[in-house]
Write a protein that holds these residues in place. Sequence first.
Motif, PDB file in Angstrom:
ATOM      1  N   GLU A 235     -32.099  66.329 -56.240  1.00 49.59           N
ATOM      2  CA  GLU A 235     -31.513  67.282 -57.176  1.00 49.59           C
ATOM      3  C   GLU A 235     -31.300  68.643 -56.517  1.00 49.59           C
ATOM      4  N   ARG A 236     -32.265  69.080 -55.738  1.00 51.11           N
ATOM      5  CA  ARG A 236     -32.132  70.376 -55.065  1.00 51.11           C
ATOM      6  C   ARG A 236     -30.989  70.354 -54.051  1.00 51.11           C
TER       7      ARG A 236
ATOM      8  N   SER B  77     -39.807  64.580 -62.471  1.00 47.17           N
ATOM      9  CA  SER B  77     -39.156  64.060 -61.275  1.00 47.17           C
ATOM     10  C   SER B  77     -40.187  63.760 -60.205  1.00 47.17           C
TER      11      SER B  77
ATOM     12  N   LEU C 295     -36.677  65.108 -56.925  1.00 48.07           N
ATOM     13  CA  LEU C 295     -36.572  66.566 -56.926  1.00 48.07           C
ATOM     14  C   LEU C 295     -35.823  67.043 -55.686  1.00 48.07           C
ATOM     15  N   ARG C 296     -36.109  66.440 -54.537  1.00 45.96           N
ATOM     16  CA  ARG C 296     -35.406  66.794 -53.295  1.00 45.96           C
ATOM     17  C   ARG C 296     -33.911  66.527 -53.442  1.00 45.96           C
TER      18      ARG C 296
ATOM     19  N   HIS D 111     -28.046  67.722 -44.302  1.00 46.24           N
ATOM     20  CA  HIS D 111     -28.354  68.784 -45.251  1.00 46.24           C
ATOM     21  C   HIS D 111     -27.068  69.342 -45.872  1.00 46.24           C
TER      22      HIS D 111
ATOM     23  N   ASP E  45     -27.721  70.438 -56.060  1.00 51.33           N
ATOM     24  CA  ASP E  45     -27.498  71.776 -56.620  1.00 51.33           C
ATOM     25  C   ASP E  45     -27.156  72.786 -55.528  1.00 51.33           C
ATOM     26  N   HIS E  46     -27.726  72.612 -54.335  1.00 55.11           N
ATOM     27  CA  HIS E  46     -27.397  73.496 -53.216  1.00 55.11           C
ATOM     28  C   HIS E  46     -25.925  73.328 -52.832  1.00 55.11           C
TER      29      HIS E  46
ATOM     30  N   ASN F 215     -23.832  75.222 -55.240  1.00 55.19           N
ATOM     31  CA  ASN F 215     -23.840  76.657 -54.928  1.00 55.19           C
ATOM     32  C   ASN F 215     -22.913  76.968 -53.759  1.00 55.19           C
TER      33      ASN F 215
END
Length: 186
Positions: A63-64, A55, A60-61, A141, A67-68, A71
């Motif tokens: 995807e994070r 990535s 990557l940012r 965010h 995924d956050h 959660n």
Amino acid sequence: MPKSRKRKRRDGSVVAPRQTKPKPLTRLTPVEPAQADGSREGPEPITPASSRQFSTGAELRRERMEDHVLNLVNAERAKAGVPPLHKDARLRRAARGHSADMARRGFTSHDDPDGVTPVDRMRAEGYPEPGAENIARGQSHPQAVMQAWMNSPGHRANILRAEFARIGIGVHLGTDGPWWTQNFGY
């Protein structure tokens, strides 16, 4: 993997770092069995480094962030006594595509300007039982977008609906965004 450094000798010549033999790959977690429709969810199988797709920083940012949000969704569902949602690659592709389309064509709506609906998009990605969709724009965010969704009765109901089992989250980062989409499936 840390970057190797070449060492410089007193005479100005360079010494290449000592080559070490790579360790064999081991599987850390088992891959989940195939689902009824033949798709596989869960960890990616381990492959040699030469064949992996890496990535970029922006990917990557993204995807994070996605995924956050998952959660945070599952934390809200746990508070409500509802089973957690599992991410689905097909729903994620539909969500990412819709977020990118909203950004590209400058709209914020469940139905695109051509009349394509969330159900149409999820089925086009191969998801057999689409449920619902949440969208948002401008929250920088994951906590902000979750707060906005949880403060909206309709969005909150989708997040906490016990019948949903799968989710795909897609964010498109851009100057007038970000654009967020959550796709839910049975």
